[in-house]
Scaffold this motif. Structure first.
Motif, short mmCIF file in Angstrom:
data_model
loop_
_atom_site.label_atom_id
_atom_site.label_comp_id
_atom_site.label_asym_id
_atom_site.label_seq_id
_atom_site.Cartn_x
_atom_site.Cartn_y
_atom_site.Cartn_z
N SER A 55 -66.88 -0.45 -36.29
CA SER A 55 -66.77 0.84 -36.49
C SER A 55 -67.45 0.78 -37.85
N THR A 56 -67.33 0.38 -38.36
CA THR A 56 -67.61 -0.20 -39.85
C THR A 56 -69.13 0.17 -40.25
N THR A 57 -69.58 1.72 -41.20
CA THR A 57 -70.98 1.93 -40.94
C THR A 57 -71.51 0.66 -41.47
N ILE A 58 -72.95 0.78 -41.77
CA ILE A 58 -74.24 -0.46 -41.96
C ILE A 58 -73.56 -0.19 -43.28
N ARG A 59 -73.89 1.32 -44.08
CA ARG A 59 -73.73 0.92 -44.63
C ARG A 59 -72.45 0.33 -46.25
N SER A 60 -71.61 0.73 -45.56
CA SER A 60 -70.03 -0.01 -45.99
C SER A 60 -70.42 -1.03 -45.82
N ALA A 61 -70.94 -1.46 -44.96
CA ALA A 61 -70.85 -3.22 -44.35
C ALA A 61 -71.71 -3.89 -45.36
N ALA A 62 -72.74 -3.49 -46.25
CA ALA A 62 -74.09 -3.76 -46.98
C ALA A 62 -73.30 -4.09 -48.21
N ARG A 63 -72.54 -2.48 -48.87
CA ARG A 63 -71.70 -2.33 -50.44
C ARG A 63 -71.14 -3.58 -50.00
N LEU A 64 -70.04 -3.85 -49.17
CA LEU A 64 -69.38 -4.94 -48.82
C LEU A 64 -69.95 -6.64 -49.09
N MET A 65 -70.70 -6.36 -48.44
CA MET A 65 -71.58 -8.02 -49.09
C MET A 65 -72.14 -8.22 -49.55
N LEU A 66 -72.78 -6.58 -50.18
CA LEU A 66 -73.59 -7.33 -51.74
C LEU A 66 -72.62 -7.70 -53.01
N GLN A 67 -71.32 -6.67 -53.02
CA GLN A 67 -70.00 -6.29 -53.68
C GLN A 67 -69.20 -7.73 -54.01
N ASP A 68 -69.29 -8.17 -52.68
CA ASP A 68 -68.28 -10.09 -52.87
C ASP A 68 -69.57 -11.07 -52.85
N LYS A 69 -70.07 -10.54 -52.34
CA LYS A 69 -71.81 -11.50 -52.75
C LYS A 69 -71.32 -12.52 -51.12
N LEU A 70 -71.78 -11.47 -49.93
CA LEU A 70 -71.21 -12.84 -48.98
C LEU A 70 -72.82 -12.38 -48.17
#
Length: 154
Positions: free
Chosen positions: A93-108
């Protein structure tokens, strides 16, 4: 942007088991043309992730000719020895924006999507986000993109 990660993820991702040998894991990645594989335990629950970079760090390279190399691994090492853990997992259920933020924040470069029981049901990578952006542009939608600062793309 209210789209969910389920709209862009790869469903039913191939996985590897913690005790799998590295050589077969490398061959699986190569055959499937992927750079990340979720790692599961005996119950099928997500316990880690292994990337092509993880494998490259421990592979032995041997030059066969000017254009060909052979890649081998220490036969004693398993996926568990090199996998990244704890792994970042998100619900479907995670939004695309939230997933993108997490990937950017944690460099994933990948996130595993899990069920309530922690079984992998999908994977989303930087390639999936790029495909989403290209497809969005082709459809003529306006999307917000994060590249350090917020900007608009039409």
């Amino acid at each position: 942007m209210s789209e969910k990660v389920q709209d862009i993820m790869t469903r039913h991702p191939a996985t590897v088991f913690v005790a799998d040998p590295l050589q077969s894991t490398y061959q699986k990645m190569k055959a499937l043309k992927v750079r990340h594989l979720p790692v599961t335990n005996g119950s099928g629950k997500l316990v880690g992730i292994v990337s092509d970079r993880d494998l490259q760090r421990v592979m032995n390279r041997e030059r066969i000719s000017e254009t060909e190399e052979s890649y081998t691994f220490d036969g004693r090492e398993t996926v568990e020895d090199i996998m990244s853990w704890p792994v970042k997992a998100i619900p479907i259920s995670t939004t695309i924006r939230s997933a993108a933020r997490l990937m950017l924040q944690d460099k994933l470069s990948a996130l595993v999507i899990t069920s309530a029981e922690q079984h992998p049901v999908g994977i989303v990578t930087t390639d999936d986000f790029l495909r989403f952006l290209v497809d969005s542009e082709d459809r003529g939608f306006e999307r917000e993109i994060f590249c350090g600062a917020e900007m608009r793309v039409r």
